[in-house]
Structures are given as C-alpha cells and as structure tokens.
Enzyme design. Structure first.
Site, PDB file in Angstrom:
ATOM      1  N   LYS A  16      10.119  -3.840  -6.620  1.00 24.94           N
ATOM      2  CA  LYS A  16       9.520  -4.647  -5.548  1.00 24.94           C
ATOM      3  C   LYS A  16       8.178  -5.229  -5.976  1.00 24.94           C
ATOM      4  O   LYS A  16       7.894  -6.412  -5.761  1.00 24.94           O
ATOM      5  CB  LYS A  16       9.369  -3.790  -4.280  1.00 24.94           C
ATOM      6  CG  LYS A  16       8.944  -4.587  -3.046  1.00 24.94           C
ATOM      7  CD  LYS A  16       9.486  -3.974  -1.768  1.00 24.94           C
ATOM      8  CE  LYS A  16       8.765  -2.710  -1.378  1.00 24.94           C
ATOM      9  NZ  LYS A  16       7.600  -2.967  -0.499  1.00 24.94           N
ATOM     10  N   SER A  17       7.327  -4.404  -6.599  1.00 25.77           N
ATOM     11  CA  SER A  17       6.005  -4.879  -7.017  1.00 25.77           C
ATOM     12  C   SER A  17       6.120  -6.035  -8.002  1.00 25.77           C
ATOM     13  O   SER A  17       5.411  -7.045  -7.898  1.00 25.77           O
ATOM     14  CB  SER A  17       5.212  -3.743  -7.668  1.00 25.77           C
ATOM     15  OG  SER A  17       4.943  -2.716  -6.755  1.00 25.77           O
TER      16      SER A  17
ATOM     17  N   GLY B 149       3.278  -5.423   3.501  1.00 21.11           N
ATOM     18  CA  GLY B 149       1.847  -5.329   3.228  1.00 21.11           C
ATOM     19  C   GLY B 149       1.478  -5.919   1.884  1.00 21.11           C
ATOM     20  O   GLY B 149       0.407  -6.523   1.727  1.00 21.11           O
TER      21      GLY B 149
ATOM     22  N   ARG C  52      -1.447  -2.276  10.438  1.00 24.82           N
ATOM     23  CA  ARG C  52      -2.003  -1.765   9.179  1.00 24.82           C
ATOM     24  C   ARG C  52      -3.354  -2.404   8.883  1.00 24.82           C
ATOM     25  O   ARG C  52      -3.585  -3.576   9.178  1.00 24.82           O
ATOM     26  CB  ARG C  52      -1.017  -2.002   8.030  1.00 24.82           C
ATOM     27  CG  ARG C  52       0.265  -1.221   8.223  1.00 24.82           C
ATOM     28  CD  ARG C  52       1.284  -1.461   7.131  1.00 24.82           C
ATOM     29  NE  ARG C  52       0.844  -0.936   5.845  1.00 24.82           N
ATOM     30  CZ  ARG C  52       1.549  -1.055   4.722  1.00 24.82           C
ATOM     31  NH1 ARG C  52       2.704  -1.695   4.743  1.00 24.82           N
ATOM     32  NH2 ARG C  52       1.101  -0.539   3.594  1.00 24.82           N
TER      33      ARG C  52
ATOM     34  N   SER D 163      -6.406   1.333  -4.911  1.00 26.98           N
ATOM     35  CA  SER D 163      -5.494   0.405  -4.249  1.00 26.98           C
ATOM     36  C   SER D 163      -5.125  -0.722  -5.193  1.00 26.98           C
ATOM     37  O   SER D 163      -5.949  -1.587  -5.497  1.00 26.98           O
ATOM     38  CB  SER D 163      -6.113  -0.176  -2.974  1.00 26.98           C
ATOM     39  OG  SER D 163      -5.276  -1.201  -2.453  1.00 26.98           O
TER      40      SER D 163
ATOM     41  N   ASP E 161       4.182   6.047  -3.058  1.00 28.06           N
ATOM     42  CA  ASP E 161       5.320   5.720  -2.202  1.00 28.06           C
ATOM     43  C   ASP E 161       6.446   6.744  -2.291  1.00 28.06           C
ATOM     44  O   ASP E 161       7.384   6.706  -1.489  1.00 28.06           O
ATOM     45  CB  ASP E 161       5.873   4.338  -2.568  1.00 28.06           C
ATOM     46  CG  ASP E 161       4.956   3.217  -2.114  1.00 28.06           C
ATOM     47  OD1 ASP E 161       4.224   3.409  -1.123  1.00 28.06           O
ATOM     48  OD2 ASP E 161       4.968   2.147  -2.747  1.00 28.06           O
TER      49      ASP E 161
ATOM     50  N   LYS F  35       0.188   3.841   5.782  1.00 31.19           N
ATOM     51  CA  LYS F  35       1.325   3.089   5.246  1.00 31.19           C
ATOM     52  C   LYS F  35       2.102   2.489   6.422  1.00 31.19           C
ATOM     53  O   LYS F  35       1.564   2.338   7.516  1.00 31.19           O
ATOM     54  CB  LYS F  35       2.196   4.015   4.385  1.00 31.19           C
ATOM     55  CG  LYS F  35       1.552   4.366   3.035  1.00 31.19           C
ATOM     56  CD  LYS F  35       1.552   3.154   2.110  1.00 31.19           C
ATOM     57  CE  LYS F  35       1.113   3.473   0.707  1.00 31.19           C
ATOM     58  NZ  LYS F  35       1.211   2.292  -0.178  1.00 31.19           N
TER      59      LYS F  35
END
Length: 446
Positions: free
Chosen positions: A27-28, A100, A128, A177, A330, A357
């Site tokens: 996904k990233s 997000g 969030r 982050s 995650d 999250k």
C-alpha cells in the site's frame, strides 16, 4: 459501528492452511508510485499496484490535479505526469475515503503548489489528527484551515492553500511518523533550496527510496547519534519509471500469523516486500519461536523481496522491544492475536500511536480479545497478554470492527483458532487494503 450496509462475517475453527499465495501490492509503495509518477515528465508504468479503496483515492486525486492515469486490461497502470510544479487546481473536493496516507502525503504536495484543495473523508478518517502534518507545512508557507476535532485535534474536512515558491525548512520530527516525513519531502520537491527532515527514530523509508529512483536530488546522512538527516533539493525534474510493486508485508502479516497458529499449517507467501523499516513483525515472531523461512531473497525496484514459508509453531511470549514499533506499527493488532495463543506472557509498550489509527487499536483489540476469551490487560501504551499455550480461544462473540480494516482481519484470524465462531460486525472495510483477503483465506482451506 454498524449501518444498513454493514456486512457481518463469521470465522470458525479452521482446517490446516496449505498452499502458496500472492498477496496484493504494498500500500505504501502503491500510493507513492502514483504520486511521483504524476509529478514526473513523461509516462511511467506501474505493475502490481494495490487496487484497494485507499490507493484508488490517491489515483482519483492525482487525476483531479491534472495527471493522466489509466489502468490497462492487463492490470498495468500508465501515468502521464504533469511535472514538478505542474499540479492543477482541482475542481471539487478531494475525497480521501478512509486513507490517512493519501491525505497527509497529498497535503504535502499541494502545500508547495499555487493551488487550493479541500480534503474530505469518511467518518473514521475525519476523526484522525492532522495537526502533526499541518504544523510543518504551515512553516513552509501553506495556509491550512482544518475542522476542530476531539481534544483539540485538527481534522478533516480541511483546506490547503499552497504557496509557490514555498519556504524551505529544517524540521525535527517530534514523533516517529513516515507520513509526516513524506509530506515534508513531497512539499520540498517544488520548494527552492534544501528542505531537511531530522528523524531521531527510523520509520519506513519508501519515500526516500522512490524519490531517489525517480531522480530527485535527495541525500540521507546518519549522524554519530544514529539520527537520520534527510535532505531534498527542490525543483529538480523527476524522470518517469517502470515500477513493480512488491507484496505488502502488512497484508502478509495476517497469513503469517494464521499459518503459525492454525495447527498443521504450511503456507508460502510469494513476493513479500521486506524493507528493513517494515520487517519488524517477522523478527518478533521469529523471536517467539515462529518457523518462518525466507526463500529466494532478491531486490525489485530498490526494495528487498522474498518468498516466506511459514509453518505452524509453538510460540513463546516475549517482551517486545518498543524500538521495533515503527517497523511494525500496523501489524500489532494481529501480533496481539498470535500472543493470545503463545506460551506465557507477551508484553508490549511504546504503542501510543495505535490510539490514533483508524480506531483506538489498543482499546479495540483489548476489548475484542477479552470478549473471545483471551487474557489481556490494557496499559496506557500497550497490552499485556497471557497466552493459552496453544489451546483454542473460546470465541462466540460479535466484534465491533470500528470501520478499521486491520481490526476486522485480525479478528477473522482469531476466529480460525476459536472453539465457537467469531463474528466481525462488518467485513466491508477490508477492501481499503486487501480486497481479496477472504478469497485467499478460502483457497488455503481447500
């Protein structure tokens, strides 16, 4: 939280899981490949893109800002970029759905372009906190108006008015982050001079790897104290690329744990990305006694990849080093499931980030695991779990997934080792990251 469209699903004690599967693309990397391709000059090709709701939200947003993005019948995506500095004013609000990552990274892109964009999302995303991204982008000159959220948080809907030329800055991350880091680096792409991110605790480095592959002027230095200094010199053209997206380790996590805890299982998961900033779960499960074999290690597009063979194992409880948290943030929900079946006690700390999250993952996992018979204590920043030593959980409960895909999948896996079925109140959120989760699970149970 349920509504008329909720899709409850029950998961029951499983036969041994056997076979070989390929999981969806990371996904990233999928998000970043679309964003950077859209800023390159020329046509990029992306194979293996994760086609979940989150990544499709990124694709729609980049289209709305001028990029030509199309999926071919063979599954390859073609992206004609607009060039750094070339983003166009979107006509309507950018709908981020539940993503997000899309929100925070695209805020960075917009911040250094002379355009204004409004970001909206679903109920979960709109709760969030976005202040952590707003602060550095405001220092770079962007004008950001956010909605007031709970406990003073700045939330969606929000509007970003970009500034070009933006103001370069040197920013020390106050928390680990990757999303904040990436937002600043993406803003730095169209900012004159050098923009620097100082990172005391390493986080996933897909942005740095991919920016380098696209030809950005980026350097990473590590000082004597182990702090990373990431510098990007703005206004350099990005060159189009052909990208093969490896399998997502965060999605693989559910099948890794399932194979470890369902007796008699032997599963091979092909083409899993093993970026060192993402591989914490594999190391922790190995430390617990998990039989995980890395086969055919290779590198694809600058990312380390391997096939994982995972066999049922007797796990032992351990104290998880909080320093590993950023490399598996995650994956903790499904690690908690593994810990419920281990011998002895598993202790986790340093997980405050899980409270903000898609849901408060510490509270939601603690409540749900207790409901199906696990012994769990919740602390401010972690869970303490006393395992069954391999005995099945009681099960027999309906779990509120809170529209959080990783919660839903974690309890699906818990159901496979429970005496009575575990029902997830709504399985639909799984489509945000893992559209074929249930199909792959069913295939391993044949």
């Amino acid at each position: 939280m349920t509504d008329q469209t909720a899709t409850p699903r029950s998961f029951s004690a499983s036969v041994p899981l056997k076979g070989r599967i390929a999981i969806p693309g990371d996904k990233s990397i999928s998000h970043r490949s679309l964003m950077l391709s859209a800023l390159a000059v020329g046509e990029s090709r992306v194979a293996g893109l994760l086609e979940g709701h989150d990544v499709l939200a990124t694709a729609a947003a980049m289209r709305a800002m001028g990029a030509d993005i199309a999926r071919r019948d063979d599954g390859e995506w073609r992206i004609h970029g607009v060039g750094v500095g070339g983003l166009l004013q979107p006509r309507g609000a950018l709908d981020m759905g539940n993503s997000g990552t899309s929100t925070r990274l695209l805020m960075g892109l917009v911040a250094s372009h002379p355009i204004t964009a409004t970001f909206v999302g679903d109920a979960s995303l709109s709760g969030r906190p976005m202040g952590r991204v707003i602060d550095p982008l405001t220092q770079m000159g962007a004008d950001i108006s956010a909605s007031p959220g709970a406990r003073g948080a700045k939330t969606l809907p929000l509007m970003v008015r970009g500034l070009a030329p933006a103001i370069p800055l040197s920013y020390r991350l106050p928390m680990a982050s990757a999303q904040v880091k990436s937002a600043i680096l993406l803003a730095g792409l169209n900012t004159p001079g050098v923009t620097e991110v100082i990172e005391p605790v390493p986080t996933r480095d897909h942005s740095e790897r991919m920016l380098g592959a696209f030809g950005a002027d980026l350097t990473v230095d590590i000082d004597a104290g182990g702090t990373r200094h990431i510098r990007i010199r703005g206004e350099a053209d990005l060159k189009p690329q052909a990208i093969i997206v490896p399998g997502d380790p965060s999605s693989a996590a559910f099948f890794i744990v399932a194979a470890l805890i369902v007796p008699g299982s032997d599963v091979t998961i092909a083409n899993v990305g093993l970026n060192p900033t993402r591989a914490g779960l594999v190391e922790v499960l190995k430390a617990m006694g998990g039989d995980i074999e890395l086969l055919d290690r290779r590198e694809i597009g600058g990312e380390p990849v391997a096939d994982l063979r995972v066999r049922h194992s007797v796990l032992k409880g351990i104290e998880v080093d909080p320093a590993v948290a950023p490399s598996m943030i995650d994956e903790f929900p499904v690690l908690f499931v593994a810990a419920t079946l281990a011998e002895g006690r598993t202790v986790t700390t340093g997980l405050d980030e899980l409270r903000v999250k898609e849901s408060d993952r510490l509270a939601v996992m603690a409540t749900g695991l207790k409901a199906i018979g696990a012994r769990v204590e919740e602390s401010q920043d972690g869970l303490v779990i006393d395992g069954t030593g391999g005995d099945p959980l009681a099960g027999g409960a309906t779990i509120a997934g809170h529209l959080d895909h990783r919660i839903c999948m974690s309890f699906a896996i818990a159901g496979l080792v429970s005496k009575a079925p575990v029902t997830v109140d709504d399985i639909a959120p799984v489509a945000t990251s893992f559209p074929n989760f249930e199909a792959l699970l069913a295939g391993l149970q044949q």
